[in-house]
Design a protein around this motif. Structure first.
Motif, short mmCIF file in Angstrom:
data_model
loop_
_atom_site.label_atom_id
_atom_site.label_comp_id
_atom_site.label_asym_id
_atom_site.label_seq_id
_atom_site.Cartn_x
_atom_site.Cartn_y
_atom_site.Cartn_z
N ARG A 1 0.83 -1.21 0.00
CA ARG A 1 0.00 0.00 0.00
C ARG A 1 0.86 1.25 0.00
O ARG A 1 0.60 2.20 -0.74
N ALA A 2 1.90 1.27 0.83
CA ALA A 2 2.79 2.43 0.89
C ALA A 2 3.46 2.68 -0.47
O ALA A 2 3.59 3.83 -0.91
N LEU A 3 3.85 1.62 -1.15
CA LEU A 3 4.48 1.75 -2.46
C LEU A 3 3.50 2.28 -3.51
O LEU A 3 3.87 3.04 -4.40
N GLN A 4 2.24 1.90 -3.40
CA GLN A 4 1.21 2.38 -4.33
C GLN A 4 0.92 3.86 -4.16
O GLN A 4 0.37 4.49 -5.06
N HIS A 5 1.30 4.42 -3.00
CA HIS A 5 0.98 5.82 -2.71
C HIS A 5 2.22 6.69 -2.52
O HIS A 5 2.23 7.60 -1.70
N GLY A 6 3.26 6.40 -3.29
CA GLY A 6 4.41 7.28 -3.33
C GLY A 6 5.63 6.85 -2.55
O GLY A 6 6.64 7.54 -2.56
N GLY A 7 5.56 5.72 -1.87
CA GLY A 7 6.74 5.22 -1.16
C GLY A 7 7.73 4.58 -2.10
O GLY A 7 7.39 4.13 -3.19
N GLU A 8 8.98 4.54 -1.67
CA GLU A 8 10.07 3.90 -2.43
C GLU A 8 10.63 2.77 -1.58
O GLU A 8 10.97 2.98 -0.41
N LEU A 9 10.73 1.59 -2.14
CA LEU A 9 11.21 0.43 -1.40
C LEU A 9 12.68 0.59 -1.05
O LEU A 9 13.51 0.86 -1.91
N VAL A 10 13.01 0.39 0.23
CA VAL A 10 14.41 0.40 0.66
C VAL A 10 14.82 -0.96 1.21
O VAL A 10 16.01 -1.24 1.34
N MET A 11 13.82 -1.81 1.56
CA MET A 11 14.12 -3.17 2.02
C MET A 11 12.89 -4.05 1.75
O MET A 11 11.78 -3.71 2.16
N GLU A 12 13.12 -5.15 1.04
CA GLU A 12 12.04 -6.11 0.77
C GLU A 12 11.49 -6.64 2.09
O GLU A 12 12.22 -6.76 3.07
N VAL A 13 10.21 -6.99 2.10
CA VAL A 13 9.60 -7.59 3.28
C VAL A 13 10.17 -9.00 3.47
O VAL A 13 10.30 -9.76 2.51
N GLY A 14 10.53 -9.31 4.70
CA GLY A 14 11.04 -10.64 5.01
C GLY A 14 10.99 -10.90 6.50
O GLY A 14 10.82 -9.98 7.31
N ASP A 15 11.15 -12.17 6.86
CA ASP A 15 11.17 -12.56 8.27
C ASP A 15 12.54 -12.25 8.86
O ASP A 15 13.56 -12.60 8.27
N LYS A 16 12.54 -11.62 10.01
CA LYS A 16 13.78 -11.22 10.68
C LYS A 16 14.07 -12.12 11.88
O LYS A 16 13.14 -12.65 12.49
N PRO A 17 15.33 -12.27 12.26
CA PRO A 17 15.68 -13.16 13.36
C PRO A 17 15.17 -12.69 14.73
O PRO A 17 15.14 -13.46 15.68
N TYR A 18 14.71 -11.45 14.83
CA TYR A 18 14.22 -10.92 16.11
C TYR A 18 12.71 -11.04 16.25
O TYR A 18 12.11 -10.46 17.15
N GLY A 19 12.06 -11.81 15.35
CA GLY A 19 10.65 -12.12 15.50
C GLY A 19 9.69 -11.22 14.75
O GLY A 19 8.48 -11.31 14.95
N ASP A 20 10.19 -10.36 13.89
CA ASP A 20 9.32 -9.48 13.10
C ASP A 20 9.38 -9.86 11.62
O ASP A 20 10.39 -10.36 11.14
N ARG A 21 8.30 -9.63 10.92
CA ARG A 21 8.27 -9.65 9.46
C ARG A 21 8.27 -8.18 9.08
O ARG A 21 7.41 -7.42 9.52
N GLN A 22 9.23 -7.76 8.28
CA GLN A 22 9.47 -6.33 8.12
C GLN A 22 9.97 -5.98 6.72
O GLN A 22 10.67 -6.75 6.08
N GLY A 23 9.58 -4.78 6.29
CA GLY A 23 10.10 -4.19 5.06
C GLY A 23 10.36 -2.72 5.32
O GLY A 23 9.92 -2.17 6.33
#
Length: 131
Positions: free
Chosen positions: A86-108
């Motif tokens: 949604r953020a990318l559809q409204h003017g955001g620019e990707l700086v990190m793909e969404v993925g599972d992180k070792p600290y328990g978060d799924r994050q982009g």
């Protein structure tokens, strides 16, 4: 100590060029709700308040006295994949793909039109962060 409803002890305040564009991103791209707007005599936005989940952020138009400045924010959501899309559809620019992180978060990561970086994070475990 009194803190107004919808605010936290620390409340981010964005000072940006083109405050209207950032407000649109916060509302459309991150799913926020604008709750208040104050306009200066010159027509610039002196203070807009946007509700993002359980937090309120403020946005103001930069000027000579208060130049624009970017920062980084950690933003918890229910669905990181959908929120980043949604953020990318409204003017955001990707700086990190969404993925599972070792600290328990799924994050982009997304950079907004004002240069701020948003670490959009979905907590995948119901436990505190550990070292």
């Amino acid at each position: 100590m009194y803190i107004p409803p919808g605010f936290n002890t620390v409340t981010p305040y964005f000072i940006v060029q083109d405050a209207e564009r950032l407000i649109a991103f916060l509302v459309k791209g991150l799913g926020g709700t604008e709750t208040l707007r104050s306009v200066r005599p010159d027509g610039g936005i002196s203070n807009a308040q946007i509700r993002l989940g359980t937090s309120t952020v403020m946005v103001g138009e930069s000027n000579k006295e208060y130049p624009p400045m970017a920062s980084t924010y950690y933003f918890y959501v229910d669905d990181a994949d959908a929120a980043v899309a949604r953020a990318l559809q409204h003017g955001g620019e990707l700086v990190m793909e969404v993925g599972d992180k070792p600290y328990g978060d799924r994050q982009g990561g997304v950079r907004d039109p004002s240069g701020n970086i948003w670490w959009i994070s979905q907590r995948m475990v119901e436990e505190p962060y550990t070292v």
